[in-house]
Design a protein around this motif. Structure first.
Motif, PDB file in Angstrom:
ATOM      1  N   ILE A 270      -6.371  12.951 -12.632  1.00 37.34           N
ATOM      2  CA  ILE A 270      -5.160  12.663 -11.849  1.00 37.34           C
ATOM      3  C   ILE A 270      -3.960  12.498 -12.767  1.00 37.34           C
ATOM      4  CG2 ILE A 270      -4.068  10.963 -10.332  1.00 37.34           C
ATOM      5  CD1 ILE A 270      -6.875  10.408  -9.174  1.00 37.34           C
ATOM      6  N   ARG A 271      -4.169  11.778 -13.872  1.00 36.47           N
ATOM      7  CA  ARG A 271      -3.076  11.560 -14.831  1.00 36.47           C
ATOM      8  C   ARG A 271      -2.634  12.861 -15.478  1.00 36.47           C
ATOM      9  NH1 ARG A 271      -4.375   8.002 -20.068  1.00 36.47           N
ATOM     10  NH2 ARG A 271      -2.997   9.083 -21.507  1.00 36.47           N
ATOM     11  N   GLN A 272      -3.588  13.759 -15.763  1.00 32.24           N
ATOM     12  CA  GLN A 272      -3.224  15.040 -16.352  1.00 32.24           C
ATOM     13  C   GLN A 272      -2.342  15.841 -15.396  1.00 32.24           C
ATOM     14  OE1 GLN A 272      -4.790  14.634 -20.017  1.00 32.24           O
ATOM     15  NE2 GLN A 272      -4.085  16.637 -19.372  1.00 32.24           N
ATOM     16  N   ARG A 273      -2.627  15.782 -14.096  1.00 31.21           N
ATOM     17  CA  ARG A 273      -1.894  16.586 -13.125  1.00 31.21           C
ATOM     18  C   ARG A 273      -0.563  15.963 -12.724  1.00 31.21           C
ATOM     19  NH1 ARG A 273      -7.217  17.282 -11.217  1.00 31.21           N
ATOM     20  NH2 ARG A 273      -6.970  15.583  -9.707  1.00 31.21           N
ATOM     21  N   LEU A 274      -0.549  14.664 -12.522  1.00 29.36           N
ATOM     22  CA  LEU A 274       0.644  14.003 -11.995  1.00 29.36           C
ATOM     23  C   LEU A 274       1.525  13.378 -13.067  1.00 29.36           C
ATOM     24  CD1 LEU A 274      -0.849  12.161  -8.858  1.00 29.36           C
ATOM     25  CD2 LEU A 274       0.158  14.451  -9.001  1.00 29.36           C
ATOM     26  N   GLY A 275       0.983  13.153 -14.251  1.00 25.86           N
ATOM     27  CA  GLY A 275       1.712  12.426 -15.278  1.00 25.86           C
ATOM     28  C   GLY A 275       1.443  10.933 -15.166  1.00 25.86           C
ATOM     29  N   ALA A 276       1.573  10.232 -16.267  1.00 29.44           N
ATOM     30  CA  ALA A 276       1.216   8.820 -16.305  1.00 29.44           C
ATOM     31  C   ALA A 276       2.141   7.961 -15.438  1.00 29.44           C
ATOM     32  CB  ALA A 276       1.226   8.315 -17.749  1.00 29.44           C
ATOM     33  N   VAL A 277       3.444   8.282 -15.436  1.00 33.88           N
ATOM     34  CA  VAL A 277       4.403   7.460 -14.684  1.00 33.88           C
ATOM     35  C   VAL A 277       4.116   7.526 -13.191  1.00 33.88           C
ATOM     36  CG1 VAL A 277       6.831   7.158 -14.083  1.00 33.88           C
ATOM     37  CG2 VAL A 277       6.198   7.676 -16.448  1.00 33.88           C
ATOM     38  N   ARG A 278       3.953   8.748 -12.674  1.00 36.77           N
ATOM     39  CA  ARG A 278       3.705   8.894 -11.239  1.00 36.77           C
ATOM     40  C   ARG A 278       2.350   8.298 -10.856  1.00 36.77           C
ATOM     41  NH1 ARG A 278       4.410  14.763  -8.793  1.00 36.77           N
ATOM     42  NH2 ARG A 278       6.487  14.381  -9.658  1.00 36.77           N
ATOM     43  N   THR A 279       1.352   8.512 -11.713  1.00 40.18           N
ATOM     44  CA  THR A 279       0.031   7.947 -11.432  1.00 40.18           C
ATOM     45  C   THR A 279       0.084   6.435 -11.362  1.00 40.18           C
ATOM     46  OG1 THR A 279      -1.034   9.818 -12.571  1.00 40.18           O
ATOM     47  CG2 THR A 279      -2.367   7.844 -12.218  1.00 40.18           C
ATOM     48  N   LEU A 280       0.804   5.820 -12.303  1.00 36.38           N
ATOM     49  CA  LEU A 280       0.912   4.363 -12.302  1.00 36.38           C
ATOM     50  C   LEU A 280       1.654   3.868 -11.062  1.00 36.38           C
ATOM     51  CD1 LEU A 280       1.415   1.982 -15.194  1.00 36.38           C
ATOM     52  CD2 LEU A 280       3.058   1.826 -13.332  1.00 36.38           C
ATOM     53  N   ARG A 281       2.720   4.557 -10.683  1.00 37.59           N
ATOM     54  CA  ARG A 281       3.496   4.112  -9.523  1.00 37.59           C
ATOM     55  C   ARG A 281       2.677   4.207  -8.237  1.00 37.59           C
ATOM     56  NH1 ARG A 281       9.246   7.060 -11.212  1.00 37.59           N
ATOM     57  NH2 ARG A 281       9.964   5.383 -12.605  1.00 37.59           N
ATOM     58  N   ILE A 282       1.959   5.304  -8.070  1.00 40.14           N
ATOM     59  CA  ILE A 282       1.112   5.442  -6.883  1.00 40.14           C
ATOM     60  C   ILE A 282       0.029   4.372  -6.883  1.00 40.14           C
ATOM     61  CG2 ILE A 282      -0.560   6.933  -5.714  1.00 40.14           C
ATOM     62  CD1 ILE A 282       1.094   9.331  -6.715  1.00 40.14           C
ATOM     63  N   GLY A 283      -0.596   4.154  -8.058  1.00 38.94           N
ATOM     64  CA  GLY A 283      -1.641   3.144  -8.156  1.00 38.94           C
ATOM     65  C   GLY A 283      -1.143   1.756  -7.824  1.00 38.94           C
ATOM     66  N   ALA A 284       0.044   1.406  -8.327  1.00 42.00           N
ATOM     67  CA  ALA A 284       0.603   0.081  -8.060  1.00 42.00           C
ATOM     68  C   ALA A 284       0.872  -0.108  -6.571  1.00 42.00           C
ATOM     69  CB  ALA A 284       1.889  -0.119  -8.866  1.00 42.00           C
ATOM     70  N   MET A 285       1.391   0.925  -5.922  1.00 43.80           N
ATOM     71  CA  MET A 285       1.686   0.806  -4.488  1.00 43.80           C
ATOM     72  C   MET A 285       0.400   0.711  -3.663  1.00 43.80           C
ATOM     73  SD  MET A 285       5.096   3.180  -3.919  1.00 43.80           S
ATOM     74  CE  MET A 285       4.533   4.614  -4.833  1.00 43.80           C
ATOM     75  N   VAL A 286      -0.606   1.501  -4.024  1.00 47.39           N
ATOM     76  CA  VAL A 286      -1.882   1.430  -3.308  1.00 47.39           C
ATOM     77  C   VAL A 286      -2.550   0.075  -3.531  1.00 47.39           C
ATOM     78  CG1 VAL A 286      -4.223   2.386  -3.167  1.00 47.39           C
ATOM     79  CG2 VAL A 286      -2.258   3.923  -3.318  1.00 47.39           C
ATOM     80  N   GLY A 287      -2.508  -0.417  -4.780  1.00 50.50           N
ATOM     81  CA  GLY A 287      -3.092  -1.723  -5.085  1.00 50.50           C
ATOM     82  C   GLY A 287      -2.415  -2.846  -4.320  1.00 50.50           C
ATOM     83  N   ALA A 288      -1.070  -2.805  -4.269  1.00 53.59           N
ATOM     84  CA  ALA A 288      -0.325  -3.830  -3.516  1.00 53.59           C
ATOM     85  C   ALA A 288      -0.627  -3.736  -2.031  1.00 53.59           C
ATOM     86  CB  ALA A 288       1.172  -3.667  -3.770  1.00 53.59           C
ATOM     87  N   LEU A 289      -0.735  -2.518  -1.506  1.00 55.46           N
ATOM     88  CA  LEU A 289      -1.071  -2.332  -0.092  1.00 55.46           C
ATOM     89  C   LEU A 289      -2.447  -2.924   0.208  1.00 55.46           C
ATOM     90  CD1 LEU A 289      -0.415  -1.045   2.680  1.00 55.46           C
ATOM     91  CD2 LEU A 289      -1.517   1.052   1.847  1.00 55.46           C
ATOM     92  N   GLY A 290      -3.409  -2.696  -0.695  1.00 60.49           N
ATOM     93  CA  GLY A 290      -4.754  -3.221  -0.500  1.00 60.49           C
ATOM     94  C   GLY A 290      -4.790  -4.736  -0.487  1.00 60.49           C
ATOM     95  N   LEU A 291      -4.124  -5.351  -1.456  1.00 60.82           N
ATOM     96  CA  LEU A 291      -4.110  -6.814  -1.491  1.00 60.82           C
ATOM     97  C   LEU A 291      -3.340  -7.385  -0.307  1.00 60.82           C
ATOM     98  CD1 LEU A 291      -3.742  -8.130  -5.159  1.00 60.82           C
ATOM     99  CD2 LEU A 291      -5.619  -8.435  -3.556  1.00 60.82           C
ATOM    100  N   GLY A 292      -2.281  -6.696   0.105  1.00 61.39           N
ATOM    101  CA  GLY A 292      -1.553  -7.140   1.290  1.00 61.39           C
ATOM    102  C   GLY A 292      -2.430  -7.092   2.532  1.00 61.39           C
TER     103      GLY A 292
END
Length: 395
Positions: A270-292
């Motif tokens: 995923i990181r190879q395709r999307l880049g580290a910045v986009r991967t991290l941003r998507i991950g942070a939003m999904v993680g926050a959504l899950g905890l919410g």
């Protein structure tokens, strides 16, 4: 910045440098996972209370945090291969040493050494993974952490059975032999990296003046505190606040851990395709959504789903942060890595006690909601993830 010396050596048999560093993560995970079922046995043998046992866990964390900068400096001076060899060899007898020590104070010293050398190995093997990434021009850090998760699950899962049938010392002997066998297999094949003599002399061993490694450390802290909270408190939340049965309450952490392991093996691609910045941003939003979702869930099933979603989201945040910390311009990989790992792992160390104190005054739904916002705050530093990327023209 200190660069890895030379290309990755050709595979020897079925294990090359990429699989050798993965083996180090498995070995570290097995040894650390084997600690989890050992604590209740220690409590019984030493006749200590939960509060004293908590202090022993704190000693383990203090050992890790105090040794990480030392091995980070060793990475800078000698290279990650030499540093991981030293740390791994010193860590080998420590679990057995804990079992052999007769009293509380001697056990505490052994636990400090266990945490210290395991923490030193953690810094060095992450730095070696960064060196392999640079040499191969491909991301591997997420899957390395996935291998650590597998090792941890194996160590914790088999540990209880081994303790039952072999006893405390027999269990430690078995784990030590497995750990040593993996080291014998992989250490000769670890990528040899290191600074040139001139570079090593030119880079003083001091805390970096640049704010970048500290900001990346804060970024990893924002995901490691929620991870530690789920490990320690998800079951209590499900049982106390949502009325889950005893058998169901353990599925909160299980859903998170399982999702993290699976996603970490997918994370490099995923990181190879999307880049580290986009991967991290998507991950942070999904993680926050899950905890919410977990915080607002009216039923245990929805909360467990939320914890699983949180695991998917936060799984690759720390690997990306560590890759970025090892590739900062003008900062030796070992120094950047030690700063980021020390700050990040301090979240695992501090979170259980602080959250336990907060839980006496606040509902867990409020706490997990606040942790969702903490994950989102990592977006403030997300541009720093670009240091984990490689030149795309080489792909």
């Amino acid at each position: 910045m200190t660069q890895a010396a030379g290309p990755v050596p050709r595979d020897s048999g079925v294990i090359g440098a990429r699989w050798a560093v993965s083996g180090l993560f498995i070995a570290n995970g097995i040894l650390m996972g084997s600690w989890a079922p050992k604590l209740p046995v220690l409590m019984q043998r030493l006749q200590i209370s939960e509060s004293v046992a908590g202090l022993l866990v704190l000693v383990l964390g203090l050992g890790a945090v105090s040794m990480m900068p030392i091995f980070g400096a060793m990475v800078t001076r000698l290279g990650s291969a030499r540093a991981v060899q030293v740390a791994a060899v010193l860590a080998t007898p420590t679990l057995l040493l804990i079992s052999l020590m007769p009293g509380l104070w001697s056990v505490a010293v052994a636990i400090y050494l266990f945490g210290g050398f395991m923490g030193g190995m953690d810094v060095a093997m992450n730095a070696n993974a960064v060196a392999v990434e640079r040499a191969r021009r491909r991301a591997i850090m997420s899957s390395c952490h996935g291998f650590w998760s597998l090792g941890g699950l194996a160590g914790a899962g088999a540990g209880g059975v081994a303790l039952y049938y072999l006893g405390e010392i027999g269990h430690s002997v078995l784990v030590t032999l497995v750990f040593a066998a993996i080291l014998l297999l992989v250490l000769p094949r670890v990528l040899v990296d290191g600074a040139t003599e001139g570079q090593a002399k030119a880079e003083p061993l001091r805390l970096p003046r640049s704010p970048l490694p500290y900001l990346i450390g804060l970024m990893s802290l924002c995901s490691m505190i929620p991870e530690g909270a789920i490990i320690d408190w998800a079951a209590v939340y499900l049982r106390r606040d949502l009325g889950a049965s005893l058998s169901l309450s353990g599925f909160g952490f299980a859903a998170c851990a399982g999702a993290m392991a699976v996603m970490r093996f997918m994370g490099d691609g995923i990181r190879q395709r999307l880049g580290a910045v986009r991967t991290l941003r998507i991950g942070a939003m999904v993680g926050a959504l899950g905890l919410g979702l977990a915080a607002l869930a009216p039923t245990p099933a929805l909360a467990i789903l939320g914890f699983g979603l949180a695991g998917l989201g936060i799984s690759n945040l720390v690997p990306i942060a560590f890759s970025a910390a090892g590739n900062l311009p003008g900062i030796a990989p070992g120094i950047g890595m030690s700063v980021a790992t020390t700050l990040g792992y301090s979240g695992i160390l501090l979170a259980p006690g602080l959250i336990g104190f907060a839980a006496e005054h606040l509902a867990f739904s409020i706490i997990f909601g606040a942790l969702a916002l903490l994950i989102l705050s990592s977006l403030l530093f997300s541009r720093l993830a670009r240091f984990a990327d490689f030149d795309q023209q080489n792909h």
